[in-house]
Design a protein around this motif. Structure first.
Motif, PDB file in Angstrom:
ATOM      1  N   GLY A  30       0.814  -1.215   0.000  1.00 42.97           N
ATOM      2  CA  GLY A  30       0.000   0.000   0.000  1.00 42.97           C
ATOM      3  C   GLY A  30       0.843   1.257   0.000  1.00 42.97           C
ATOM      4  O   GLY A  30       0.542   2.230  -0.717  1.00 42.97           O
ATOM      5  N   GLN A  34       1.047   4.132  -2.802  1.00 40.83           N
ATOM      6  CA  GLN A  34       0.798   5.529  -2.456  1.00 40.83           C
ATOM      7  C   GLN A  34       1.922   6.422  -2.985  1.00 40.83           C
ATOM      8  O   GLN A  34       1.676   7.539  -3.472  1.00 40.83           O
ATOM      9  CB  GLN A  34       0.651   5.685  -0.940  1.00 40.83           C
ATOM     10  CG  GLN A  34      -0.039   6.977  -0.536  1.00 40.83           C
ATOM     11  CD  GLN A  34      -0.506   6.964   0.907  1.00 40.83           C
ATOM     12  OE1 GLN A  34      -0.091   6.117   1.696  1.00 40.83           O
ATOM     13  NE2 GLN A  34      -1.366   7.896   1.263  1.00 40.83           N
ATOM     14  N   TYR A 154      -7.832   9.972   4.697  1.00 38.97           N
ATOM     15  CA  TYR A 154      -7.449   8.650   4.193  1.00 38.97           C
ATOM     16  C   TYR A 154      -6.481   7.964   5.150  1.00 38.97           C
ATOM     17  O   TYR A 154      -6.636   6.781   5.479  1.00 38.97           O
ATOM     18  CB  TYR A 154      -6.811   8.742   2.802  1.00 38.97           C
ATOM     19  CG  TYR A 154      -6.186   7.426   2.399  1.00 38.97           C
ATOM     20  CD1 TYR A 154      -6.999   6.359   2.018  1.00 38.97           C
ATOM     21  CD2 TYR A 154      -4.811   7.225   2.475  1.00 38.97           C
ATOM     22  CE1 TYR A 154      -6.439   5.112   1.705  1.00 38.97           C
ATOM     23  CE2 TYR A 154      -4.251   5.991   2.167  1.00 38.97           C
ATOM     24  CZ  TYR A 154      -5.069   4.949   1.781  1.00 38.97           C
ATOM     25  OH  TYR A 154      -4.532   3.730   1.497  1.00 38.97           O
ATOM     26  N   ASN A 155      -5.471   8.706   5.602  1.00 41.74           N
ATOM     27  CA  ASN A 155      -4.473   8.110   6.489  1.00 41.74           C
ATOM     28  C   ASN A 155      -5.070   7.725   7.833  1.00 41.74           C
ATOM     29  O   ASN A 155      -4.701   6.698   8.417  1.00 41.74           O
ATOM     30  CB  ASN A 155      -3.293   9.069   6.668  1.00 41.74           C
ATOM     31  CG  ASN A 155      -2.332   9.034   5.499  1.00 41.74           C
ATOM     32  OD1 ASN A 155      -1.541   8.114   5.355  1.00 41.74           O
ATOM     33  ND2 ASN A 155      -2.426  10.024   4.628  1.00 41.74           N
ATOM     34  N   SER A 158      -7.211   4.573   7.278  1.00 38.83           N
ATOM     35  CA  SER A 158      -6.304   3.450   7.049  1.00 38.83           C
ATOM     36  C   SER A 158      -5.649   3.004   8.346  1.00 38.83           C
ATOM     37  O   SER A 158      -5.533   1.798   8.624  1.00 38.83           O
ATOM     38  CB  SER A 158      -5.218   3.846   6.043  1.00 38.83           C
ATOM     39  OG  SER A 158      -5.780   4.160   4.795  1.00 38.83           O
ATOM     40  N   ARG A 162      -5.905  -0.556  10.211  1.00 36.82           N
ATOM     41  CA  ARG A 162      -4.697  -1.316  10.521  1.00 36.82           C
ATOM     42  C   ARG A 162      -4.582  -1.596  12.013  1.00 36.82           C
ATOM     43  O   ARG A 162      -4.103  -2.656  12.420  1.00 36.82           O
ATOM     44  CB  ARG A 162      -3.474  -0.556  10.008  1.00 36.82           C
ATOM     45  CG  ARG A 162      -3.383  -0.550   8.487  1.00 36.82           C
ATOM     46  CD  ARG A 162      -2.450   0.520   7.957  1.00 36.82           C
ATOM     47  NE  ARG A 162      -2.426   0.531   6.507  1.00 36.82           N
ATOM     48  CZ  ARG A 162      -2.026   1.551   5.760  1.00 36.82           C
ATOM     49  NH1 ARG A 162      -1.604   2.678   6.360  1.00 36.82           N
ATOM     50  NH2 ARG A 162      -2.041   1.479   4.455  1.00 36.82           N
ATOM     51  N   PRO A 170      -7.224  -1.033   3.099  1.00 39.28           N
ATOM     52  CA  PRO A 170      -6.502   0.131   2.562  1.00 39.28           C
ATOM     53  C   PRO A 170      -5.680  -0.209   1.329  1.00 39.28           C
ATOM     54  O   PRO A 170      -5.546   0.616   0.423  1.00 39.28           O
ATOM     55  CB  PRO A 170      -5.601   0.553   3.737  1.00 39.28           C
ATOM     56  CG  PRO A 170      -6.273   0.020   4.952  1.00 39.28           C
ATOM     57  CD  PRO A 170      -6.892  -1.271   4.518  1.00 39.28           C
ATOM     58  N   THR A 211     -10.095   7.439  -0.198  1.00 38.74           N
ATOM     59  CA  THR A 211     -10.657   7.855   1.089  1.00 38.74           C
ATOM     60  C   THR A 211     -12.123   7.435   1.206  1.00 38.74           C
ATOM     61  O   THR A 211     -12.535   6.807   2.188  1.00 38.74           O
ATOM     62  CB  THR A 211     -10.552   9.381   1.251  1.00 38.74           C
ATOM     63  OG1 THR A 211      -9.180   9.772   1.104  1.00 38.74           O
ATOM     64  CG2 THR A 211     -11.052   9.819   2.617  1.00 38.74           C
ATOM     65  N   SER A 214     -12.555   3.515   1.233  1.00 35.48           N
ATOM     66  CA  SER A 214     -12.174   2.905   2.511  1.00 35.48           C
ATOM     67  C   SER A 214     -13.212   3.175   3.588  1.00 35.48           C
ATOM     68  O   SER A 214     -13.553   2.287   4.380  1.00 35.48           O
ATOM     69  CB  SER A 214     -10.804   3.453   2.963  1.00 35.48           C
ATOM     70  OG  SER A 214      -9.798   3.112   2.054  1.00 35.48           O
TER      71      SER A 214
END
Length: 332
Positions: A30, A34, A154-155, A158, A162, A170, A211, A214
């Motif tokens: 991933g 990215q 998004y982060n 994700s 995780r 993700p 984004t 997910s």
């Protein structure tokens, strides 16, 4: 009980190294995809617009990396907290953490977007971007960095996934976003001739897809994301913990990126040709260094889940094994 039947990896049992590697591989893939966004932008812009435009995109790369590092650092605080609650089996607190992470992410993302749009000319001037590159660099920075709120969300999403042990979702969306980015890059730049603005918009649209996808998938498939009104109340203790864990991570990430900004400023002083060469080599370097960040992120989630479960000996064994694994990466 339904909330525990989610497609996640529990890292509190079995081989420590195996658990970390199983989680790390999709995380690494991933992260590489990215980075592929910037790589594709550089290839398409350099091929269809020219070397000068490629240098302009590269001039913004270090600044966008700085903002991205801050986003990832803050999201890391969410990651650790979610993993600890999940490891301890406290699913109600996981929901509170998810809800309150939205407030932290929104605040940070809006702040970085405003700074990048309003102060872009000043930042680029300070970085000594040559006059012939300034206009394109300004356009690219205001579009890509101005959409930092999307990147921040998004982060965060994700990292929450995780923290729950789900590195696959993700990955699927970042692969899809990479494909969209390639297609839109070619359409906007090679067909419509929008130049660096086309490459920037392709990146933003692809990031929005990752984004939104997910978030929707998490809400549909993971009951922990289906929040009720009580979960949306601001929890000072959770926000404080996220900031206490995330801000040091953000500052640590930012230090490396800030050094890159300083270096970029020095490179820019040599002119457009050197900027272009530095941009091309920098894209390769970003790909090569991905295993270290992915391993670190996997260890953080492994440690968080095991802290929640009270298995501190397992954390020590796992960390030492990863030290040797990192040494192996370095040797290769």
């Amino acid at each position: 009980m339904a909330e525990k039947r989610i497609n996640s990896l529990h890292m509190t049992e079995g081989s420590e190294l195996r658990s970390i590697l199983i989680f790390m591989l999709p995380l690494l893939a991933g992260n590489i995809f990215q980075q592929f966004y910037n790589f594709v932008d550089s290839v398409v812009v350099g091929r269809f617009v020219g070397a000068q435009a490629l240098g302009s995109v590269g001039a913004v790369g270090s600044v966008s990396s700085l903002f991205l590092a801050l986003c990832i650092g803050l999201a890391g605080g969410v990651n650790v907290l979610t993993a600890q609650y999940f490891g301890s089996g406290n699913m109600e607190n996981v929901k509170y953490a998810i809800a309150n992470s939205i407030y932290v992410t929104a605040g940070a993302g809006i702040l970085m977007s405003v700074i990048s749009v309003c102060f872009a000319p000043l930042i680029l001037s300070w970085m000594q971007v040559p006059e012939q590159n300034f206009s394109d660099a300004l356009t690219y920075m205001r579009i890509v960095c101005g959409a930092m709120l999307i990147t921040a969300f998004y982060n965060t999403i994700s990292q929450i996934l995780r923290g729950l042990g789900d590195a696959a979702t993700p990955l699927y969306y970042v692969i899809g976003a990479s494909v969209i980015n390639v297609v839109l890059d070619l359409v906007f730049v090679a067909v419509f001739h929008w130049g660096v603005a086309g490459a920037a918009w392709a990146t933003v649209i692809a990031q929005f897809f990752a984004t939104a996808g997910s978030a929707v998938t998490a809400w549909r498939k993971i009951p922990l994301f289906r929040l009720k009104g009580k979960h949306l109340r601001i929890q000072g203790r959770i926000i404080k913990y996220i900031c206490r864990m995330g801000i040091p991570l953000a500052v640590q990430n930012a230090m490396n990126s800030f050094a890159g900004v300083i270096m970029q400023g020095v490179v820019n002083s040599f002119g457009s040709v050197v900027m272009t060469a530095y941009t091309a080599s920098g894209r390769v370097e970003q790909l090569v260094t991905q295993p270290y960040g992915s391993l670190g992120g996997s260890v953080a989630i492994f440690s968080g889940q095991n802290v929640g479960a009270g298995k501190f000996d397992r954390i020590r064994r796992g960390c030492w094994k990863c030290v040797w694994l990192a040494a192996g990466f370095s040797g290769v």
